[in-house]
Design an enzyme around this catalytic site. Sequence first.
Site, PDB file in Angstrom:
ATOM      1  N   HIS A 119      -9.115   3.688  -1.512  1.00  0.00           N
ATOM      2  CA  HIS A 119      -7.729   3.218  -1.362  1.00  0.00           C
ATOM      3  C   HIS A 119      -7.338   2.299  -2.521  1.00  0.00           C
ATOM      4  O   HIS A 119      -7.254   1.084  -2.355  1.00  0.00           O
ATOM      5  CB  HIS A 119      -7.599   2.514   0.000  1.00  0.00           C
TER       6      HIS A 119
ATOM      7  N   CYS B  55     -13.131   0.607   7.967  1.00  0.00           N
ATOM      8  CA  CYS B  55     -12.255   0.052   6.924  1.00  0.00           C
ATOM      9  C   CYS B  55     -12.205   0.956   5.701  1.00  0.00           C
ATOM     10  O   CYS B  55     -13.229   1.500   5.287  1.00  0.00           O
ATOM     11  CB  CYS B  55     -12.774  -1.294   6.434  1.00  0.00           C
ATOM     12  N   SER B  56     -11.029   1.055   5.091  1.00  0.00           N
ATOM     13  CA  SER B  56     -10.952   1.679   3.772  1.00  0.00           C
ATOM     14  C   SER B  56     -11.604   0.717   2.782  1.00  0.00           C
ATOM     15  O   SER B  56     -11.620  -0.492   3.008  1.00  0.00           O
ATOM     16  CB  SER B  56      -9.500   1.945   3.378  1.00  0.00           C
TER      17      SER B  56
ATOM     18  N   CYS C 206       0.828  -1.223   0.000  1.00  0.00           N
ATOM     19  CA  CYS C 206       0.000   0.000   0.000  1.00  0.00           C
ATOM     20  C   CYS C 206       0.854   1.261   0.000  1.00  0.00           C
ATOM     21  O   CYS C 206       0.312   2.366  -0.133  1.00  0.00           O
ATOM     22  CB  CYS C 206      -0.930  -0.010   1.200  1.00  0.00           C
TER      23      CYS C 206
ATOM     24  N   ILE D  54     -12.487  -0.928  -1.255  1.00  0.00           N
ATOM     25  CA  ILE D  54     -11.789  -1.449  -2.437  1.00  0.00           C
ATOM     26  C   ILE D  54     -12.084  -0.459  -3.566  1.00  0.00           C
ATOM     27  O   ILE D  54     -13.241  -0.105  -3.786  1.00  0.00           O
ATOM     28  CB  ILE D  54     -12.292  -2.874  -2.730  1.00  0.00           C
TER      29      ILE D  54
ATOM     30  N   LYS E 155     -10.211   6.155   3.931  1.00  0.00           N
ATOM     31  CA  LYS E 155     -11.554   5.715   4.317  1.00  0.00           C
ATOM     32  C   LYS E 155     -12.638   6.228   3.371  1.00  0.00           C
ATOM     33  O   LYS E 155     -13.452   5.451   2.881  1.00  0.00           O
ATOM     34  CB  LYS E 155     -11.854   6.168   5.763  1.00  0.00           C
TER      35      LYS E 155
END
Length: 385
Positions: free
Chosen positions: A332, A207-208, A83, A210, A328
């Site tokens: 991402h 969570c970030s 990442c 997809i 977020k």
Amino acid sequence: MNVGVLGIGITKFGERWDQGLRELLLDAQVKSIKDANIEAKDIDALYTGNMGGGALSGQLHIGAMATENLNINKPSSRVEGACASGSLALRAGILAIESGEADIVQVNGVEKMTDVSTEQVTTMLMGAGDEELEGFNGLTFPGLYALLANAYMSKYPKLTRDLLAEVSVKNHFHGARNDYCQFRKEINIDVVKNATMVADPLTLFDCSPITDGAASIILASEAKAKELGSKVSIIGSGMGTDSLSLARRNTLTAIPAGKIAADAAYASAGIKASEVNFAEVHDCFTIAEIMAVEALGFAKEGEGYKLYKNKDTYFDGKIPINTSGGLKACGHPVGATGVKQAVEATMQLRGEAKGRQVKDAEIGVTHNVGGSGASAAVHVFKRVK
Ligand code: COA
């Protein structure tokens, strides 16, 4: 260190079924060239951050794709650091300029993640952890960060569930004011707490997501930047590393690689944390943002919660964090995130972050983490007076 930023380009982040990996990259590349007011043939070298091209699209060799897109034959490589791929590409571009090898460099980041199932993405992402110790035994990235969140919150109970949720609430608030974001809606603490549990204590809104997207930036040597009238400089760069697995980590209540990177970046820029006006940090999960503000020296370890209790991290607060919406809300697309952070820092320092502009911003930092903290890079950006 003094490397100029000549131009920036970014695609809309989100589920981009209208564009493939190549088109997303091309879109960002063309935008940064146009913004820099140069021609593709002026670029001496290219670096492109990408993590999942091979696993998700069957496409590696992204360096060659970047030059093919521009119809040039200059040196061009893909940079991979999970990442943190985007900011490692940025660092490679800076070092190419600092070494005298290149005068003008294009740094890109691209990821195409939504064409396959969440299971396939989760498996690909887990390649950033330790396959033997973690992936093979069923751990996922939400699981790894849930372990960090539990360790942190049992040692530092003043970070309550509500304050952890504040990270997401604030990032969605910023995201609602940024038109390249994936999620553009404001939320409240209850939305975060009542969302589907992903890995206890992290819910969907911790969570970030997809994401598909690409970002691009044109860098120039100090002399070239002056000649072409660059308004922003990169004055510091640092990188830190640590164990791939959490099992081999010395601590579970901090991400030491982030602090190593921050200390190195501040030293190369000749500044202190107290001089920073805003930061784009790696909030892949809400707990990661708390650890990031501590690594950057905006709070002591265990005291990051204070910034969220006092709402200091909003764009008009004491130390604005993630005015882009962060990972977020903005999304991402892993290989693009580090470059997106640089794009947002440049927009802030050029006074172009409409609706979320940090007043009188002079110094901003970007903080990008690979894996659960096995690598991290921090960069310092400054407005040219
Ligand atoms: N935040 C808020 N909403 C989200 C979201 C998130 N992170 N992820 C998905 N959604 C929304 C979608 O927009 C969709 O909404 P809709 O029904 O209104 O269209 C709904 O939730 C379901 O989306 P879906 O894509 O089916 O979710 P999923 O269950 O397949 O995936 C996660 C959700 C959290 C598992 C996935 O986003 C994930 O793995 N995130 C972490 C990624 C990661 O680890 N990155 C690397 C970090 S180091």
